[in-house]
Motif scaffolding. Structure first.
Motif, short mmCIF file in Angstrom:
data_model
loop_
_atom_site.label_atom_id
_atom_site.label_comp_id
_atom_site.label_asym_id
_atom_site.label_seq_id
_atom_site.Cartn_x
_atom_site.Cartn_y
_atom_site.Cartn_z
N GLN C 143 0.86 -1.18 0.00
CA GLN C 143 0.00 0.00 0.00
C GLN C 143 0.89 1.23 0.00
OE1 GLN C 143 -2.02 -1.23 3.65
NE2 GLN C 143 -3.98 -1.05 2.64
N PHE C 144 1.09 1.96 -1.05
CA PHE C 144 0.42 1.95 -2.33
C PHE C 144 1.43 2.10 -3.46
CE2 PHE C 144 -3.60 1.87 -0.42
CZ PHE C 144 -3.57 2.69 0.69
N ASP C 188 0.82 -6.68 2.93
CA ASP C 188 -0.31 -6.05 3.62
C ASP C 188 -1.67 -6.56 3.19
OD1 ASP C 188 -0.43 -4.48 1.16
OD2 ASP C 188 1.00 -3.12 2.08
N VAL C 189 -2.22 -6.07 2.08
CA VAL C 189 -3.58 -6.45 1.68
C VAL C 189 -3.55 -7.05 0.27
CG1 VAL C 189 -4.63 -4.66 3.10
CG2 VAL C 189 -4.14 -4.20 0.71
N CYS C 237 -7.46 -1.70 -2.57
CA CYS C 237 -6.47 -1.93 -1.54
C CYS C 237 -6.42 -0.79 -0.54
CB CYS C 237 -5.10 -2.15 -2.18
SG CYS C 237 -4.57 -0.81 -3.26
N GLY C 238 -7.39 0.13 -0.59
CA GLY C 238 -7.39 1.22 0.38
C GLY C 238 -7.51 2.57 -0.30
N THR C 239 -7.17 3.61 0.46
CA THR C 239 -7.38 4.96 -0.07
C THR C 239 -6.46 5.29 -1.23
OG1 THR C 239 -5.90 5.68 1.68
CG2 THR C 239 -8.25 6.02 2.05
N HIS C 241 -5.62 3.29 -3.65
CA HIS C 241 -5.78 2.29 -4.70
C HIS C 241 -5.63 2.89 -6.08
CE1 HIS C 241 -7.30 -1.06 -6.96
NE2 HIS C 241 -8.44 -0.50 -7.23
N ASN C 287 4.05 2.11 11.29
CA ASN C 287 2.58 2.06 11.38
C ASN C 287 1.91 3.16 10.57
OD1 ASN C 287 2.31 -0.22 12.96
ND2 ASN C 287 2.52 0.95 14.85
N THR C 288 2.44 3.39 9.39
CA THR C 288 1.91 4.41 8.49
C THR C 288 1.82 5.77 9.18
OG1 THR C 288 0.46 2.60 7.76
CG2 THR C 288 0.27 4.67 6.61
N GLN C 313 5.69 -0.78 4.77
CA GLN C 313 5.28 -0.20 3.49
C GLN C 313 6.35 0.77 3.01
OE1 GLN C 313 1.96 1.56 5.18
NE2 GLN C 313 0.56 -0.12 4.79
N HIS C 359 1.14 7.94 1.00
CA HIS C 359 0.12 7.96 2.04
C HIS C 359 -0.14 9.40 2.48
CE1 HIS C 359 2.23 4.06 2.30
NE2 HIS C 359 1.01 3.60 2.36
N LEU C 362 -2.44 10.18 5.68
CA LEU C 362 -2.03 9.72 7.01
C LEU C 362 -0.66 10.23 7.43
CD1 LEU C 362 -3.23 6.02 6.93
CD2 LEU C 362 -4.10 7.82 8.39
#
Lengths: 550, 209, 370
Positions: C143-144, C188-189, C237-239, C241, C287-288, C313, C359, C362
């Motif tokens: 991600q990502f 991760d995902v 896969c999240g924000t 993606h 942790n991002t 990540q 990211h 975040l």
């Protein structure tokens, strides 16, 4: 002909709102299901318009926080599937099935009421996610782990938990409803109504209910496991601690594939009632139709992994074969419908027009599904807008048009008034045009490589025009709802009085008043075929008067 | 009612329709409803078992070393199993009693079943505390997660069954059942047997396999 | 039987026939002309993609035929059999026709079995993985951002490309005409490796190493003329993606060898020392999240951030205007578990933002320049 009246209806209804809140009458519950589901149709539509507004042009115009965009499409689909289509069809079934089998109510009226009231509660819980810190569930309506697990870049907030709880409630409501339908259909048919004289609507509700009772609990197990992973330190789907990611998908789709038949079979049931009435001919191939429906129900349990072809953990040839095979009974039904209208005498009332809409659009949905059954082609098309096109052609072009056919068909029975035909046709034309404008371009978008579930796309990818068209179409669909809502309000007040049988129907609901008395029937006609009211109207004692071989 | 119902239809060979979905022949509606409900419950446990078997197949060694002999079939859990199986017998005795119209026998047998059910739950709860003491919990890894999920949901179903037994015990004491009318008893007994069968499968899979 | 024999064709029959014939002619015409090109996938660039395209064409042809036939029948019926006002006579009450029903069950069965057979056949070539591929790449989806590791014949990593975009000098380079085995992993995902021009995608599933193989057609690139294909993550896969893009760069084998050598040198090169006297701040990611929410630096002077990425990540630290969007200075990606010394050009006094481009929601903080 039986002429004994039942005890006169002396029960005084309780006053207004209290009556509706406490009723166990399947007719009122059915109407509440329809109204509640329609409200969620509007809510789901609102989320869809949000998505389409953002995708109309490249660049992030509305959703600068992509997480909210992800919430929008996730909740759009969740609401449409679980709070609109499934309960709407359950509601039409709730209204129609006891009437069509000549019964006074469902087998378990209080459980029926419970099933209904769980839905608005579940809907509110689901939407409450928007008010929480992390927002509503945003991992897609499929909520695959690990994305749906807890973690800063996954789904940390309570929105996902609310989604799980809401779906568990809805699933329970569904299962109780399925049990209710099955017992009602097996135990409460009027004398003379053998299984092979039941209306197709009742047959489709029967098969649907079998699917609901057997498949939904598997979803519940997956939801429970996800909840334990998220809240009790479980590791069902966490590969770093011995869990298996793909396990969720297998359990999820074991339910969700039969669920698509739950979403379409009752609509097919509606079509199978409407087409014969407005063609003035019986349904062509009644028995074959029943076997095809049962075949689809059974085969529907064997294809789930076709949603997982790209995961690299599926025995591809088996699922591809079963997916191709399920096209056969589906095609048989299609041909049965066409053969019903062929050489009929067609009346173009609004229910019939929506039924034709179903036929023409569901055909496209079935055809584009075949592409995905061919595994290598699915490798190209999976998770692109091609699949979005496919699912909307079957669920909107199919189920939603079927739902409206049913609403226009049974509104006179429910309310005693006719809906206005002109407004109905305006509704259809706008909806049909808007629908195709929205979803046909998505075939192109998927083929050209546009993935699903993205908030934005590159301006030089060549996707701009199709997206703009699709967005315009979406808003046209939105406007098409307005003549319908207007029609309902105006007709409830001033619509033409319907009488018992405004359409010259075939089935038992047309043998009683509109609306029916609380106990449904004063008397029942003789039941000697699947068209007892038709037989009574034409003074037939033997139902078979066909011009060709049986 | 019978005469009126017969008069409803012109066809004397058509099935007799009585009140409340009791056809003159065939299963009664509430019992059919319970059977269908049990079908859905079987599918729910099927999902949990599918998870158990796939997880177990993917995670060798199973049990993991730290919990190697923690699930010992020859322990308290065997007592609990015997108790639950016995309660199925007493439950069936209760059904046979009421079918004969023996209300006293019915109440006696249902009371015993009810008590045995509660004892099973207490033994299960105690067994849980023993396992927690050895570090096996819902969060201790897939072995613990699957064990507590499966047995936990089973226990919840036993609890529901105990409540239902309580209701029919109360209704029995209030004289609401007779040899002709005791659908609730039949339905609850079906549920109780189901709960027992699930436990036998669970015990075999978790403790013996 | 109708009650009066018809001597000439009913007008509805004529209209219906015309409409249906128009449909039968126009639809294939449009679909198979240039106007219908977007109903087909993009031109295939690998051997496997050409097989898939061949299968698509057959399925498509059958689909068009069925569409025209069945829609034609529906349209015919709807026009031809309209009930005339006042006509209350029932049409023939045909309940069914066993022969026709058997035929229209058997023919679709044959068609779908044929489709299954050819698609299974194509699957065997498209999904085939050889034990001796010429090139091995390990694609890691996080991600990502995508990361590509080049492996030798024993599976050992010889070079790593952390920048997925060709425009930024990165991307997954492959030689044309050679078999490339790609193994897929994610920490991760779930993600998906999707290249539209390959007519192919494969999920990246945490805990499970998926693999697939492709050979880009030899004609797709020549010496000095590489061909860049776009790719994108195709599993939510999240924000971030929609931002998980990557490129596959097809090169001639000579160009590829040179490229790989250059990448190895770049991987092993010691980074240039930061300008002397440049103020240095240490920032850690875990942790991002960054461990600092604000950094102060003097104006008009280059400055350094010693970035320790202790996360699973990839991250980077770009400088943007306080609107968090306008880019001022871009930095390359730092892989999970790695450390980078980012040197930044001097800035005017003011308030800016330091932000992870992967990211952005975040991971950002205030950069105050005095």
């Amino acid at each position: 002909m039986a002429t004994h009246a039942l005890a006169p209806a002396t029960t005084a209804y309780r006053p207004g709102l209290y009556e509706w809140l406490t009723t166990t009458d399947h007719k009122k519950i059915g109407i509440m299901y329809v109204i509640n589901s329609f409200l969620f149709f509007l809510i789901g539509g609102f989320f869809a318009l949000g998505v389409r507004a953002e995708l109309a042009a490249p660049g992030l115009q509305i959703f600068t926080n992509e997480h909210v965009y992800n919430e929008f499409f996730s909740i759009h689909a969740t609401v449409m599937i679980f709070l609109f289509i499934i309960p709407m069809l359950a509601g039409l079934g709730n209204y129609a099935v006891p009437l069509m089998i000549g019964a006074p109510d469902m087998a378990f009226p209080r459980v029926n009421a419970l099933s209904f009231w769980m839905l608005p509660l579940a809907g509110m819980l689901l939407l409450a996610g928007f008010l929480t810190q992390g927002g509503a569930a945003a991992a897609g309506w499929t909520s695959y782990p690990p994305l749906s697990e807890v973690g800063p870049t996954k789904s940390p907030g309570p929105g996902q938990d609310l989604w799980i709880v809401a779906l568990t409630l809805i699933g329970t409501s569904s299962i109780l409803g399925g049990i209710n339908f099955l017992v009602t259909i097996f135990k409460m048919r009027a004398p003379g109504m053998t299984l092979f004289r039941m209306p197709i609507m009742v047959w489709t509700m029967l098969v649907t209910s079998v699917l609901v009772v057997m498949a939904t609990p598997v979803l519940t197990s997956a939801l429970v496991m996800l909840f334990i992973d998220r809240n009790y330190g479980g590791h069902f789907f966490d590969p770093t601690h011995g869990g298996i990611v793909v396990l969720y998908q297998n359990l999820f789709w074991f339910y969700s594939h039969p669920a698509v038949y739950v979403m379409v079979l009752p609509a097919m049931g509606v079509i199978s009632e409407v087409l014969p009435v407005f063609s003035r001919k019986p349904l062509f191939g009644y028995k074959a139709f029943i076997f095809a429906t049962a075949g689809i129900g059974a085969l529907g349990f064997s294809v789930w992994a076709h949603h997982m072809f790209t995961t690299g953990s599926v025995f591809l040839p088996f699922f591809s074969l079963m997916t191709f095979l399920i096209a056969v009974p589906t095609g048989v039904k299609m041909f049965n419908w066409v053969a019903t209208i062929f050489r009929g005498k067609l009346s173009f009332s609004t229910p019939f027009i929506f039924a034709i809409g179903f036929l023409t659009m569901f055909l496209i949905g079935g055809i584009n599904g075949a592409f995905s059954a061919a595994v290598p082609v699915d490798f190209a098309l999976h998770d692109t807008y091609f699949v979005v096109a496919h699912l909307h052609y079957v669920l909107f072009g199919g189920s939603v048009f079927g739902v409206f056919a049913g609403i226009y068909y049974w509104f006179p029975k429910m309310s005693g008034r006719m809906l206005d035909e002109t407004l109905g046709k305006v509704h259809f034309v706008l909806m049909f045009v808007g629908f195709n404008l929205t979803f046909f371009p998505m075939h192109m978008l998927g083929l050209q490589g546009m993935p699903r579930r993205i908030a934005d796309y590159a301006s030089n990818a060549g996707w701009n025009d199709w997206n703009l068209l699709a967005s315009i179409g979406g808003f046209i669909i939105g406007t098409s709802i307005l003549p319908f809502i207007w029609n309902v309000f105006v007709s409830l007040r001033n619509g033409k009085i319907a009488g018992d049988d405004p359409w010259e129907g075939n089935t038992l609901e047309w043998a009683t008043s509109s609306p029916p008395p609380p106990y449904n029937f004063d008397r029942l006609p003789e039941i000697r075929s699947e068209r007892p009211v038709f037989d009574a109207r034409h003074g037939r004692l033997t139902p078979h008067d066909e011009m060709g071989p049986a | 009612m019978t005469a009126d119902a017969r008069a409803l239809t012109a066809d004397p060979s058509a099935p007799l329709v009585l009140q409340e979905g009791h056809l003159a022949r065939g299963i009664s509606s509430p019992i059919l409803g319970m059977l269908l409900f049990l079908t859905s419950e079987v599918m729910f446990f099927a999902g949990l078992f599918a998870a158990y078997f796939s997880t177990r197949a993917a995670d060798q060694p199973w049990p993991p070393k730290q919990f190697d002999s923690i699930l010992n079939p020859l322990s308290l859990i065997l007592v609990a199993t015997v108790i639950l199986i016995s309660s199925s017998f007493t439950c069936q005795f209760a059904v046979w009693s009421i079918r004969r119209g023996d209300r006293t026998g019915f109440i006696r047998n249902i009371s015993v079943t009810f008590v045995l059910g509660i004892v099973f739950l207490l033994l299960q709860a105690y067994d849980y505390t023993l396992l927690f003491g050895e570090g096996m919990t819902l969060g201790s890894g897939p072995f613990g997660t699957t064990y507590f999920t499966l047995t936990g949901f089973h226990g919840a179903h036993v609890f529901g069954g105990v409540l239902m037994l309580g209701v029919i015990l109360y209704r029995g004491m209030a004289g609401q059942f007779s040899s002709r009318h005791h659908d609730a008893v039949e339905a609850v007994s079906l549920y109780w047997h189901f709960v027992d069968i699930v436990w036998i499968v669970l015990f075999s899979v978790l403790y013996l396999l | 039987m109708s009650s009066t024999p018809r001597k000439r064709l009913a007008p509805e029959a004529l209209i219906a026939a015309v409409v249906v014939i128009l449909l039968a002619v126009l639809v294939p015409l449009v679909v198979y002309s240039g106007a219908g090109s977007s109903l087909f996938p993009p031109t295939a660039v690998t051997t496997q993609a050409r097989d898939t395209r061949g299968l698509y064409d057959i399925v498509f042809g059958i689909a068009v035929a069925i569409f025209v036939a069945v829609e034609g029948l529906i349209i015919w019926s709807v026009i031809r059999y309209r009930r005339k006002a006042g006509d209350d006579e029932l049409p023939p009450q045909t309940h069914g026709n066993t022969l026709i029903e058997i035929v229209w069950t058997l023919i679709p069965t044959v068609i779908v079995l044929y489709l299954f057979a050819i698609s299974w056949n194509t699957l065997n070539t498209v999904d085939a993985v050889s034990s001796n591929p010429e090139i091995r790449v390990h694609a890691v989806a996080q991600q990502f951002a995508w990361k590509f590791e080049y492996l030798d014949a024993n599976g050992k990593v010889v070079a790593t490309q952390s920048e997925p975009s060709a425009a930024k000098g990165g991307g997954m380079a492959v030689p044309v005409g050679k078999s490339v085995l790609v193994t897929l992993d994610s920490p991760d995902v779930i993600h998906a490796f999707y290249v539209p021009k390959f007519l192919f995608k494969r999920d990246v599933v945490p805990g499970q190493t998926n693999r697939f193989q492709f050979t880009v057609d030899a004609g797709e690139a020549t010496d000095g003329h590489p061909n860049i294909f776009g790719g994108q993550c195709a599993e939510l896969c999240g924000t971030g993606h929609r931002t998980m893009l990557f490129n596959v760069i097809a090169m001639s084998p000579t160009d590829y060898d040179a490229w790989l050598k250059a990448l190895i040198i770049q991987n092993n090169a010691t980074p240039p020392p930061p300008p002397s006297g440049a103020p240095e701040t240490t920032v850690t990611a875990q942790n991002t999240a960054f461990d600092k929410s604000s950094i102060d630096v003097p104006a008009g002077h280059p400055f350094v951030i010693d970035f320790k990425n202790m996360d699973i990540q990839p991250h980077d630290i770009d400088i943007r205007q306080s609107d968090k969007t306008t880019l001022i200075q871009d930095q390359p990606i730092t892989d999970a578990g790695k450390e980078s010394h980012y040197t930044y050009n001097p800035l005017q006094p003011g308030t800016y933002v330091f932000i992870c481009s992967i990211h952005p929601t975040l991971m950002s903080g205030t950069l105050t320049v005095h």
